[in-house]
Design a protein around this motif. Sequence first.
Motif, PDB file in Angstrom:
ATOM      1  N   THR A  77      59.860 -28.120 -54.313  1.00  0.00           N
ATOM      2  CA  THR A  77      59.256 -28.682 -55.527  1.00  0.00           C
ATOM      3  C   THR A  77      60.332 -29.174 -56.486  1.00  0.00           C
ATOM      4  O   THR A  77      60.189 -30.236 -57.106  1.00  0.00           O
ATOM      5  N   MET A  91      58.442 -18.493 -50.057  1.00  0.00           N
ATOM      6  CA  MET A  91      58.248 -18.659 -51.487  1.00  0.00           C
ATOM      7  C   MET A  91      59.407 -19.446 -52.095  1.00  0.00           C
ATOM      8  O   MET A  91      59.185 -20.400 -52.833  1.00  0.00           O
ATOM      9  N   ILE A  92      60.641 -19.011 -51.808  1.00  0.00           N
ATOM     10  CA  ILE A  92      61.803 -19.712 -52.350  1.00  0.00           C
ATOM     11  C   ILE A  92      61.890 -21.118 -51.757  1.00  0.00           C
ATOM     12  O   ILE A  92      62.283 -22.058 -52.441  1.00  0.00           O
ATOM     13  N   HIS A  93      61.493 -21.260 -50.481  1.00  0.00           N
ATOM     14  CA  HIS A  93      61.508 -22.568 -49.840  1.00  0.00           C
ATOM     15  C   HIS A  93      60.599 -23.552 -50.573  1.00  0.00           C
ATOM     16  O   HIS A  93      60.967 -24.709 -50.789  1.00  0.00           O
ATOM     17  N   LYS A  94      59.412 -23.096 -50.988  1.00  0.00           N
ATOM     18  CA  LYS A  94      58.486 -23.962 -51.731  1.00  0.00           C
ATOM     19  C   LYS A  94      59.044 -24.328 -53.100  1.00  0.00           C
ATOM     20  O   LYS A  94      58.887 -25.455 -53.565  1.00  0.00           O
ATOM     21  N   LEU A  95      59.697 -23.359 -53.761  1.00  0.00           N
ATOM     22  CA  LEU A  95      60.292 -23.620 -55.079  1.00  0.00           C
ATOM     23  C   LEU A  95      61.398 -24.659 -54.994  1.00  0.00           C
ATOM     24  O   LEU A  95      61.472 -25.584 -55.811  1.00  0.00           O
TER      25      LEU A  95
END
Length: 122
Positions: free
Chosen positions: A8, A1-5
């Motif tokens: 982005t 989740m943090i990786h995607k944030l």
Amino acid sequence: MIHKLIATALRQRFVVISLAIAVLVGGALAFRKLPVDAYPDLSPPKVEIITQWQGHAAEEVERLITIPLEIAFNGAPGLRVQRSISLYGLSDVILVFNYNTDNYFDREQIFQRMGDASLPSG
């Protein structure tokens, strides 16, 4: 989740920088409008009535001055604490009010109620 944030945020650098600048400008404007007080008044509104009746014992002062004043002040709007002390020739009644009341309104209420008390002459 943090990786995607994070991914982005790295792709949309302009959006992240513009949001950071908007937050910084908004914080600066809010800071300028913030009221600053060096020594804030944290005490609640308080009214103190000191009466003198020279040459009379503490028991007389309490019976004839302090107690009638306490009875007259009892039930004042916003009254939270009522304290009193009677000494030789001196009576001191301290009235502490709620924080949300106005000092001048509290004082006016007490002055009006002082006329209702039956005090001895002199």
